[in-house]
Design an enzyme around this catalytic site. Structure first.
Site, PDB file in Angstrom:
ATOM      1  N   THR A   1       0.647  -1.287   0.011  1.00 50.43           N
ATOM      2  CA  THR A   1      -0.179  -0.148   0.035  1.00 50.43           C
ATOM      3  C   THR A   1       1.228   0.933   0.027  1.00 50.43           C
ATOM      4  OG1 THR A   1      -0.623  -0.079   1.987  1.00 50.43           O
ATOM      5  CG2 THR A   1      -1.780  -1.209   1.231  1.00 50.43           C
TER       6      THR A   1
ATOM      7  N   ARG B   1      21.833  -4.485   3.495  1.00 51.71           N
ATOM      8  CA  ARG B   1      23.006  -3.695   1.872  1.00 51.71           C
ATOM      9  C   ARG B   1      24.267  -3.697   1.782  1.00 51.71           C
ATOM     10  NH1 ARG B   1      19.639   2.322   1.141  1.00 51.71           N
ATOM     11  NH2 ARG B   1      17.852   1.002  -0.255  1.00 51.71           N
TER      12      ARG B   1
ATOM     13  N   CYS C   1      18.381   5.386  -4.516  1.00 48.56           N
ATOM     14  CA  CYS C   1      17.938   5.658  -5.215  1.00 48.56           C
ATOM     15  C   CYS C   1      18.565   6.666  -5.519  1.00 48.56           C
ATOM     16  CB  CYS C   1      16.892   6.616  -4.838  1.00 48.56           C
ATOM     17  SG  CYS C   1      16.663   7.803  -3.032  1.00 48.56           S
TER      18      CYS C   1
ATOM     19  N   HIS D   1      14.399  12.021  -8.890  1.00 54.48           N
ATOM     20  CA  HIS D   1      15.425  12.128  -7.868  1.00 54.48           C
ATOM     21  C   HIS D   1      16.309  12.356  -9.117  1.00 54.48           C
ATOM     22  CE1 HIS D   1      14.164  11.094  -4.306  1.00 54.48           C
ATOM     23  NE2 HIS D   1      14.523   9.821  -4.079  1.00 54.48           N
TER      24      HIS D   1
ATOM     25  N   VAL E   1       6.355   2.725  -2.636  1.00 56.76           N
ATOM     26  CA  VAL E   1       7.307   1.602  -3.383  1.00 56.76           C
ATOM     27  C   VAL E   1       6.355   0.781  -3.653  1.00 56.76           C
ATOM     28  CG1 VAL E   1       9.032   0.636  -3.398  1.00 56.76           C
ATOM     29  CG2 VAL E   1       9.240   2.861  -2.437  1.00 56.76           C
TER      30      VAL E   1
END
Lengths: 306, 306
Positions: free
Chosen positions: B47, B135, B170, B283, B50
């Site tokens: 929801t 990450r 991003c 961006h 992304v």
């Protein structure tokens, strides 16, 4: 070293979306700025965004003056302008406007500066020009008062001798205000600048269009694009200055050339990416510096105290 | 070399201020994406901004799937979500959600990823995680498919073997998409990045607040500041990620660390200044590069053609 520098806190100006900046401070003291012995002033382009800022700064700083002429194009002549508790009528700028004027502040575009600047200087007026017309002309000092006041050392008010003084581009000023003290300590050899430039740099009409476009976009309407030819509300784009053969736009090359002239350093490597952001006032910059000598933080903090 | 890179043309998305991006293209062909032999999918955080993009990309690309689970927090469970011509009910994310799921796309924040990502991987699910949780973890591939697909070469769908794959930040993705081809030709030794980051990166609620604040500011009202704690409409500020001891914010250090991991190059010098600008989506970045070897434009253009 990465620096992010703001010209002025933006929220201060934007809290109620004024098209003019608020006065920086209020003072209860008696103003002594209107004095017979003080220089006579003229403001060229007084109805524009920068012209109005000139008045605001003169007033904030109690700049001494014996008289002030409000000059603009024929279209604006006859308008009333308030300054320092008085009302003035805007006069049309002509060849005779500078008789008896000691200091003239110009911000009416490069072509007006080119036509009337030298003419005023010949009549004995010291012209401080906000346009790019004379910035790179040999012999015309390009001055940020806090950075290189020595560049205008031969110029004196009240001697009847006129002169041209150029004011750098806005991006150059805010960059060098922050960077010059570091440059003096450790010598900048490479500077990478990315700007975040507000609508104000493009004048009052651009600021009004940003407001109008924003309303339109929020209402789902196509934005009115008279000034930049594209959507500015909720958008950003490469600075609207013309693109040159080297791929940079003119605004970017100003930062390169003006920095070299102001620092009197033809070797320093400067590159810039200039971007308009949908902000009303106050440019910001991201500046990355490489130095020739080690940057001694201790020396800098002592120098700040001194 | 100075590059200004946009993720997507902003005016495209902003013409009517949608809070969701429009589909990138429309296709008249019959969709073959729902197939029994295809992998079973799950979207975690469906929801959110992304999560909705995940669905949009899966649909745009006709990604083959045999089933798809729409997962979110208890609060969102029971909501209806449309996808590929069908309606789905959002289910609450639990430890049992991943039984029989081949691929799970996670974007529900780092703490959800940390709790449910390893659990899903143990059950044989390949987890593609959009958060920063894994990450920098050794052994977890950090992948931009167009840049370093080889980092996930041991991972295969349909073998019943789960895995974690991290998706970079991003700012890192759009930077390295543009820079990596140049890096392969001439080896980047120093990279200076300044970002112009949209509201979308902070989620759907931030985008809604930017619209709300903009309306309020235009009406002369004080802006509602629930998401960033400050005015965002007609303003910009240093990225809202926490400031670290070295003076950089976390977003800036992600660009440094992730670039080094993705390029497998611990020597490359990277610095970033990350700024939020009042733009809804997309961006942008200003990137300055210094190369180890000469940048041969001829070689690059051949490689583009090849």
């Amino acid at each position: 070293m990465a620096t992010f520098t703001h010209q002025t806190p933006q929220t201060h100006f934007l809290s109620r979306l004024p098209l003019r900046a608020k006065p920086r401070h209020f003072s209860a003291r008696v103003k002594m700025s209107l004095q017979e012995s003080a220089p006579s002033l003229a403001v060229v382009g007084v109805t524009g965004a920068v012209g109005q800022e000139f008045l605001s700064v003169l007033s904030d700083r109690d700049f001494p003056y014996s008289s002030i002429k409000m000059l603009a194009s024929k279209r604006s002549a006859g308008k009333r302008v308030a300054f320092d508790g008085h009302e003035y009528t805007v006069e049309e700028l002509t060849a005779d406007s500078f008789n008896g004027v000691d200091i003239a502040l110009f911000s009416a575009g490069g072509s007006i500066s080119k036509e009337f600047g030298p003419l005023a200087a010949e009549k004995g007026t010291i012209v401080v020009d906000n346009s790019s017309a004379f910035r790179m002309v040999d012999g015309v000092p390009l001055v940020i008062p806090e950075v290189n006041p020595e560049a205008m050392k031969g110029i004196k008010v009240g001697m009847g001798k006129g002169a041209l003084i150029a004011n750098p581009n806005c991006s150059t000023i805010i960059c060098l205000m922050a960077v010059t003290p570091l440059h003096h300590h450790a010598k900048v050899k490479r500077m990478v600048v990315s700007t975040y430039q507000a609508a104000s740099g493009a004048g009052a009409a651009a600021m009004e269009e940003l407001v109008q476009q924003t309303r339109e976009v929020l209402e789902g309407k196509p934005p009115t694009c008279n000034i930049f030819g594209q959507q500015y509300a909720f958008n950003l784009f490469s600075h609207n200055a013309p693109i040159l053969d080297n791929g940079y736009n003119e605004e970017e090359m100003k930062l390169v050339k003006e920095t070299r002239k102001i620092w009197n350093d033809t070797e320093v490597k400067v590159t810039a990416t200039c971007i308009r952001v949908p902000v009303m006032r106050a440019h910001a910059e991201s500046v990355n510096l490489q130095f020739e000598n080690p940057l001694d933080e201790h020396v800098i903090s002592i120098s700040r105290l001194g």
